[in-house]
Enzyme design. Structure first.
Site, PDB file in Angstrom:
ATOM      1  N   TYR A 233     -13.489  -1.174  10.399  1.00 24.08           N
ATOM      2  CA  TYR A 233     -14.468  -0.918  11.465  1.00 24.08           C
ATOM      3  C   TYR A 233     -14.621   0.594  11.566  1.00 24.08           C
ATOM      4  O   TYR A 233     -13.654   1.296  11.868  1.00 24.08           O
ATOM      5  CB  TYR A 233     -13.995  -1.505  12.801  1.00 24.08           C
ATOM      6  CG  TYR A 233     -14.115  -2.998  12.880  1.00 24.08           C
ATOM      7  CD1 TYR A 233     -15.246  -3.590  13.441  1.00 24.08           C
ATOM      8  CD2 TYR A 233     -13.110  -3.831  12.394  1.00 24.08           C
ATOM      9  CE1 TYR A 233     -15.367  -4.975  13.511  1.00 24.08           C
ATOM     10  CE2 TYR A 233     -13.224  -5.215  12.464  1.00 24.08           C
ATOM     11  CZ  TYR A 233     -14.351  -5.773  13.019  1.00 24.08           C
ATOM     12  OH  TYR A 233     -14.474  -7.138  13.096  1.00 24.08           O
ATOM     13  N   HIS A 415     -19.174 -14.245  22.558  1.00 25.25           N
ATOM     14  CA  HIS A 415     -18.035 -13.407  22.152  1.00 25.25           C
ATOM     15  C   HIS A 415     -16.703 -14.025  22.568  1.00 25.25           C
ATOM     16  O   HIS A 415     -16.507 -14.395  23.728  1.00 25.25           O
ATOM     17  CB  HIS A 415     -18.160 -12.017  22.783  1.00 25.25           C
ATOM     18  CG  HIS A 415     -17.014 -11.097  22.457  1.00 25.25           C
ATOM     19  ND1 HIS A 415     -16.897 -10.473  21.239  1.00 25.25           N
ATOM     20  CD2 HIS A 415     -15.938 -10.717  23.182  1.00 25.25           C
ATOM     21  CE1 HIS A 415     -15.794  -9.733  21.236  1.00 25.25           C
ATOM     22  NE2 HIS A 415     -15.188  -9.874  22.397  1.00 25.25           N
TER      23      HIS A 415
END
EC number: 1.14.17.1
Length: 620
Positions: A233, A415
């Site tokens: 990331y 999410h």
């Protein structure tokens, strides 16, 4: 494009006999494939008729394109095999496994090529499906490789087939590098395989036109070198110009560096908190020890893209505001690189292009959080296969915080963290389930995107929004509690709506006092094993619970019936006036039923056996 406003300028070795035999065999196979490809050669269309396209494998040797026909309730696929060896298998499964998968297979026995609908058992062995629901339409040689065109109904009423639904689909593939004498001789465990996640059933909606004076701003990674590891990331801080006034974002789209399409998995842009008037510039891994702490305050989602998604459009009457008073000048780009082959030296400048205008639209779009509060009082016992937690946005909160005309939800981003398997938000009205806002029965925490809804959902004052998440903790020995950590859990639906209101968060959690009553109760049945002393944290208490069937069932019952603490919050994290603790669970009568798939007629199916690919025509 017309002359932009002044702010646009900122947009930026065997014995000889064995060797000889092997050579002759491989040569025969290669010659067969060359003849097959040459015989099926045709001209590729000047422009692809398929709206959607993704690479399946990290090298990009398999490419999938598709269109959705809601009228026929079918998907038209084109599978492009750029380097054909002895065949390929492609299909779908619940979580991306090659076991218990619904497959279509192209293979050769060395003399003849076949195409067939198939399925794999729990050991990965391939079987011919007696109900052939993948219909081969054409086999065609293009300048890029061999293209297989076939169609598949959403639902087939075949127990061996995968039901294609709204939400995430786990696609699987395998490369056949040698011939097989029969389909049943193939075992997926011996193949080079992989998976790709995608939303197949894209919404059939009309996108509004973008005005000619719209400006663009590219927020992208600054020519970084993708780390040679499987998962990265990457965080990058982008600063808006000083004095940048209020604008509306009306569209955004991905910018993916050519050649990296199979490595860039998803991207998001987060706006920093308004009080962040100075955020250090940073470009590096998001988990780097060098990452400034202030980046943790850049969490307000502005844009999100995932593999397979195209441009995102706002409704023509609304846009999301950025710039101007009350808005931070800093945004954080986060790029997820998926590099399973650990490729080295690849450089990347991928990001997201924002389309914005200084001609503000009628409504500001807003983002509201639904679901569960980030708190350890909501927990999942270990070794659970499908444990459900539910969060509420109550009628009391919507009555107080929404305008009389209500709001209109046009997009949604679901999410959870690592154990999430399903997510659904249901709108309830007058005590009954009314409609589904968004649902993903094959949800993956590794594939999260903002999805435009097929139909705008209107929420009126007094309505209830119920968000439920299903978790799998089979591989965990301790309870998984709610929280911000990646090994903790969340249950959230970020809904995108207009007009924007002060209500930014409408979530719940079980009342903490009732949870303590649970701990005291199970202590009476577990020899005082659970600490109920004041100094013990909720996480410590859950960690000490012996997870027998009684303790599990009582926890489920607690979550199903105990009062809740409501968070009916403004953007300042301050609750709306009122009493929000010890609130009763909303009473809602279930009225929504799972849709029954329409079984296709037998006329639309292929023959019961494999299709022999004709080397004289070009169509199967």
């Amino acid at each position: 494009m017309q002359a932009p406003s002044r702010w646009c300028r900122w947009a930026s070795l065997p014995c000889p006999s064995v060797r000889e035999a092997a050579f002759m065999y491989s040569t025969a196979v290669a010659v067969f494939l060359v003849i097959l490809v040459a015989a099926l050669q045709g001209s590729a269309p000047p422009e692809s008729p398929f709206l959607y396209r993704i690479p399946l494998d990290p090298e990009g040797s398999l490419e999938l394109s598709w269109n959705v026909s809601y009228a026929q309730e079918a998907i038209f696929f084109q599978l492009l095999v750029k380097q054909l060896k002895a065949g390929v298998l492609f299909g779908m499964s619940d979580r991306g496994e090659l076991e218990n998968a619904d497959l279509v297979v192209l293979w050769t026995d060395g003399d003849t090529a076949y195409f067939a609908d198939a399925w794999s058992d729990q050991k990965g062995k391939i079987h011919l499906d007696p109900q052939q629901d993948y219909q081969l339409l054409q086999v065609q040689r293009t300048p890029e490789g061999l293209a297989l065109l076939f169609k598949r109904p959403f639902g087939t009423c075949d127990p061996k087939d995968y039901l294609i639904e709204d939400g995430t689909v786990h696609l699987v593939y395998g490369i056949l590098e040698e011939p097989f004498q029969s389909l049943e001789a193939i075992n997926s465990s011996g193949l080079r395989t992989g998976l790709q996640r995608v939303q197949l059933l894209k919404p059939n909606i009309t996108f509004p036109a973008i005005p000619s004076d719209t400006c663009t701003m590219d927020i992208h990674a600054p020519d970084i070198q993708i780390p040679n590891q499987v998962t990265t990331y990457w965080c990058y801080i982008h600063e808006l110009p000083e004095g940048f006034p209020r604008h509306h974002i009306v569209k955004y789209e991905p910018i993916v560096t050519k050649g990296n399409e199979a490595l860039v998995h998803h991207m998001e842009i987060f706006q920093c908190a308004p009080e962040m008037d100075n955020v250090p510039h940073f470009s590096g891994p998001c988990d780097s020890k060098m990452k400034p702490d202030r980046l943790n305050y850049c969490r307000h989602v502005l844009a999100a893209w995932a593999l397979g998604a195209k441009a995102f459009y706002y409704p023509e009457e609304a846009g999301i505001a950025f710039g101007g008073p009350g808005s931070s000048r800093y945004v954080r780009l986060e790029v997820h690189y998926h590099n399973p082959l650990v490729i080295e030296g690849r450089r990347d400048s991928s990001g997201i292009r924002l389309y914005y205008t200084d001609k503000l639209r009628r409504f500001n779009a807003g983002i509201m959080e639904l679901g569960l509060v980030y708190t350890p009082v909501m927990a999942i016992p270990p070794r659970e296969t499908a444990f459900v937690l539910t969060g509420y946005c109550t009628d009391k909160c919507t009555q107080l915080a929404l305008p009389p005309s209500g709001i209109h939800i046009f997009a949604s981003q679901l999410h959870t963290h690592l154990t999430g398997r399903k997510v659904v938000t249901v709108l309830a009205r007058n005590g009954r389930e009314w409609e589904i806002v968004n649902q993903d029965n094959h949800y993956s925490p590794h594939f999260q995107e903002i999805r435009m809804l097929k139909k705008v959902v209107s929420v009126h004052p007094g309505d209830v929004l119920i968000t439920s998440c299903t978790y799998n903790t089979e591989d965990r020995e301790l309870a998984t509690v709610g929280g911000f950590g990646i090994l903790e859990e969340m249950c959230v639906n970020y809904v995108h709506y207009y007009p924007q209101t002060q209500l930014e968060l409408c979530k719940s959690a079980v009342d903490a006092g009732f949870l303590q009553k649970y701990f005291h109760l199970i202590n009476r049945f577990n020899n005082e094993d659970v600490c109920t002393c004041p100094q013990a944290s909720v996480s410590q208490q859950f960690a000490s619970v012996p997870w027998n069937s009684f303790n599990r069932e009582v926890l489920k019952a607690l979550y199903d019936f105990a009062p809740i603490s409501m968070h009916c919050n403004k953007s300042s994290a301050v609750r709306f006036p009122g009493e929000w603790n010890l609130q009763p669970l909303p009473k809602v009568i279930p009225t929504l039923e799972e849709p029954t798939p329409q079984c296709p007629t037998s006329q639309g199916r292929s023959p019961a056996g494999p299709t022999i690919i004709s080397i004289g025509g070009g169509k199967g």
